[in-house]
Write an enzyme that holds these catalytic residues in place. Sequence first.
Site, PDB file in Angstrom:
ATOM      1  N   ARG A  68     -13.157  12.246   7.824  1.00 37.69           N
ATOM      2  CA  ARG A  68     -12.141  11.185   7.868  1.00 37.69           C
ATOM      3  C   ARG A  68     -11.122  11.378   8.981  1.00 37.69           C
ATOM      4  O   ARG A  68     -10.501  10.410   9.429  1.00 37.69           O
ATOM      5  CB  ARG A  68     -11.436  11.078   6.521  1.00 37.69           C
ATOM      6  N   ASP A 100      -0.584  -1.541  -1.764  1.00 36.82           N
ATOM      7  CA  ASP A 100      -1.368  -0.384  -1.329  1.00 36.82           C
ATOM      8  C   ASP A 100      -0.502   0.433  -0.380  1.00 36.82           C
ATOM      9  O   ASP A 100       0.438  -0.098   0.229  1.00 36.82           O
ATOM     10  CB  ASP A 100      -2.662  -0.812  -0.637  1.00 36.82           C
TER      11      ASP A 100
END
Length: 275
Positions: A36, A146
Amino acid sequence: MKAEITPQEYEAFKTFLQDACGILLGDNKQYLVKSRLRRIMEENKLNTLAELLERVKRTGRSSLKEVVIDAMTTNETLWFRDNHPFRILQEKLLPEFGDRKGAQSLRIWSAACSTGQEPYSVAMIIEEFRRQRPGRLRDVRITATDISKSVLEVARRGEYEMIAIGRGLSPDRQKQFFTPAINGSWQIRPQIKSMVEFRELNLLERYMLGKFDIVMCRNVLIYFSAELKKDILTRIHATLNPGGYLILGASESLNGLPHLYEMVQCHPGIIYRKK
């Protein structure tokens, strides 16, 4: 990332991530961190995780911190994920609130909404309910939050490629609630999009969202420690109106807090009512 992650670097990164956004990485997840963060490391010409952490801690590098958190918290999602919550919403909660509130305001919070599939799925269910029960729940507002700026940008656009559309969305709902865009993607229709307001929110920080009748906090608490999970659920309780409901993910359960929530069996599925 040219060098392997050392145990010391991994522990330091775990601490950084938990302090920043509450996510508790498990042991032996170095491969996930590498995959990632690889692009971020290359773009910033960094060779080790220690160098990245040092850069993030420097004054004025908040943008890099946000990018790192964004990379570690972004997850794929589906339309109508797990199915049961949406069936419960359709068959139990909307009729209940429709009878209780009539055409008055219904407020729903979709926490950790990612790229918008959950709140838009909720909006579709509500639109279908309205067609079946004209005059009921005319004033519905969905707040979707979020921590990631990038996923919120996608969600606000409401435009999805065909590969994303195919993940859980039936052809009938695609036809009803989307229009084809010029570039081959699909745009969600205005009557669905207008129901949802997207806002940036870290679940560890103070909630300034108002009160809700239903909170959906699904598939996110599994990433937090037991202490942080309890704290988040307590603060969610404070946002619920009397008689409001909490919906967790299929693999999540509400352990403890019996003084705040009562379990409601929906056969299949479980939700929680505010005491």
